[in-house]
Design an enzyme around this catalytic site. Structure first.
Site, PDB file in Angstrom:
ATOM      1  N   CYS A   1       0.765  -0.920  -0.054  1.00 14.22           N
ATOM      2  CA  CYS A   1      -0.023  -0.114   0.158  1.00 14.22           C
ATOM      3  C   CYS A   1       1.174   1.619   0.423  1.00 14.22           C
ATOM      4  CB  CYS A   1      -1.202  -0.370   1.093  1.00 14.22           C
ATOM      5  SG  CYS A   1      -1.966  -1.177   1.407  1.00 14.22           S
TER       6      CYS A   1
ATOM      7  N   LYS B   1       6.436  -5.918   7.354  1.00 14.88           N
ATOM      8  CA  LYS B   1       6.482  -6.460   8.903  1.00 14.88           C
ATOM      9  C   LYS B   1       5.742  -7.511   9.970  1.00 14.88           C
ATOM     10  CE  LYS B   1       1.620  -5.080   8.928  1.00 14.88           C
ATOM     11  NZ  LYS B   1       0.793  -4.080   9.697  1.00 14.88           N
TER      12      LYS B   1
ATOM     13  N   ARG C   1       4.842  -8.512  -0.430  1.00 14.99           N
ATOM     14  CA  ARG C   1       4.686  -7.809  -1.435  1.00 14.99           C
ATOM     15  C   ARG C   1       5.601  -6.628  -1.030  1.00 14.99           C
ATOM     16  NH1 ARG C   1      -1.057  -7.826  -2.462  1.00 14.99           N
ATOM     17  NH2 ARG C   1      -1.132  -8.556  -0.110  1.00 14.99           N
TER      18      ARG C   1
END
Ligand code: UGA
Length: 430
Positions: free
Chosen positions: A261, A321, A328
């Site tokens: 994102c 994370k 990705r």
């Protein structure tokens, strides 16, 4: 209400499962048959805490149904949520092929008065473009609402169940009324719901991600400066965060932000701004700082071991994370490839990594046990903020290494404790 969710990825599946949980009748559809059958058996195709139990409950009560076709999914839906992926493309605009294809199939099949609710993240202006395209094709085109999603991977269920704000972007008062009914079971206060036009909804979504990304780049560059000046970034960070106008979130320094994102939305808003003749130089700098950060960590690693070529390195973490198996846009995965390029002999451990990147597992060794993997290493490098790494038996690890060097790329550990244990410790700006 009868709802359909088209696209069962990290956002769509959570939306479908939670909407079923709060009492709606939800039909979900995804173009990938493997994904559909896995979900139909009660399992999420990706790792997301609490999602499996929600899916299982939805299927058991019959409130969540995974349909085999798009027509079946939206047959009697009053609202169809479009949550298909808009992945990063090679340039600065995301790839909207799947979105346009899904929208083109959904709209002609919608019931009269049904609402099309868009959850996919679209470049600013796309919802209005969609409305214009459909109006030209179908005189009875449905009302459209852009409902951006703010959930985070790893805490997606809780984020969607208890949103801090819900944005409805639409030109249609009737559609806004319908959306208020859909969200009624969340029992949100009236201040939580923000109604606006689609262009504003799209901007809020991008602006939020870009603002957070800018904070991270600020944190990383400040931490780099701390390192140069001999200051401890963690002490500086706490001092900064004590100012309630600044706060503590999104100030953790590390390898830079990743995921599917932030980098994509940042590139998209930079392009929107450039195209509109109003360049967003702050965001351009945010992106440039982020690209540079992982290279700084490689340089630090190189400096610590006196040249990476031929050095045995154990990297802890590959996902973008903690709390997800997603790689990705992972800066940790990028770091692994850069270390190999510099000639390091690399072993990696990650609690959730699934080797999906082409050839990644041929380039580095994957270790299930980080403790035995640390034996004879020249450097241990923390690349993802998995809390599991804090509790590793560091005093055991220190004794088994060839040279006890620890580069904490997420500032996860206590330098005093690590130094006392016998490590040469470096963090980001400490
Ligand atoms: C982000 C947003 O936080 C969500 O609100 C949004 O809905 C989502 O994108 C989206 O657009 O779908 P997510 O990508 O799941 O969510 O992850 P974040 O927790 O925001 O982290 C993004 C990246 O920033 C990660 O690589 C993380 O390691 C990094 N980060 C985060 C830092 O480097 N420092 C920090 O202090 C915080």
């Amino acid at each position: 209400m009868k709802l359909a969710v088209i696209g069962l990825g990290h956002t769509g599946l959570v939306v479908a499962a939670v909407l079923a949980e709060i009492g709606h009748q939800v039909h979900g559809f995804d173009i990938e048959s493997g994904k559909r059958s896995r979900i139909s058996r009660g399992h999420s195709p990706f790792y997301e805490p609490d999602l499996d139990s929600l899916i299982a409950r939805g299927l058991a009560t019959g409130r969540l149904v995974i349909s085999r076709t798009l027509d079946e999914a939206q047959a009697d839906a009053e609202v169809v949520f479009l949550a298909v992926g808009t992945p990063a493309a090679n340039g600065d605009a995301p790839n909207l092929a799947e979105f346009w294809s899904a929208a083109g199939q959904v709209v002609p099949l919608l019931l009269p008065h049904a609402v099309l609710a868009i959850k996919s993240t679209l470049p600013v202006g796309t919802t209005d473009e969609l409305i214009a395209r459909f109006k030209a094709q179908w005189p009875d085109a449905p009302p459209v609402v852009n409902v951006p999603e703010f959930l985070r991977q790893g805490t997606a269920v809780a984020d969607f169940l208890r949103p801090e704000r819900v944005i409805f972007g639409s030109h249609s008062p009737a559609a806004l009324n319908v959306m208020r009914v859909v969200y009624e079971p969340f029992k949100l206060s009236s201040e939580t719901i923000h109604e606006c036009r689609p262009v504003e909804a799209e901007l809020i979504k991008h602006a939020a991600n870009c603002f957070l990304a800018a904070r991270i780049s600020y944190a990383n560059e400040l931490a780099n400066l701390c390192g140069r000046l001999g200051a401890d970034y963690e002490i500086v960070r706490h001092g900064l965060a004590a100012d309630s106008r600044i706060g503590s979130s999104f100030l953790n320094a590390g390898l830079g932000f990743g995921g599917s994102c932030f980098p994509k939305d940042l590139a998209a808003l930079i392009k929107t701004a450039r195209d509109a003749g109003s360049p967003f130089t702050l965001l351009e700098a945010t992106l440039a700082a982020n690209r540079a950060q992982v290279h700084r960590v490689v340089a630090l690693a190189d400096e610590m071991v006196g040249g990476l070529s031929g050095r045995k390195v154990l990297q802890l973490g590959l996902t973008y994370k903690a709390g997800t198996d997603d790689t990705r846009g992972s800066r940790a995965l990028e770091l692994a490839f850069l270390l190999i390029r510099e000639g390091a002999e690399l072993t990696c451990h990650d609690p959730a990594y699934i080797p999906t990147e082409v050839g990644s597992d041929q380039l580095f060794t994957i270790a299930d046990d980080p403790v035995s993997a640390a034996s004879r290493m020249d450097l241990v490098l923390i690349a993802t903020d998995w809390p599991e790494f804090i509790d590793l038996p560091w005093s055991k690890i220190v004794g088994s290494m060839r040279s006890a060097r620890l580069l904490d790329g997420r500032n996860l550990l206590d330098p005093t404790e690590m130094t006392a244990a016998g490590f040469t410790y470096r963090g980001i700006g400490r």
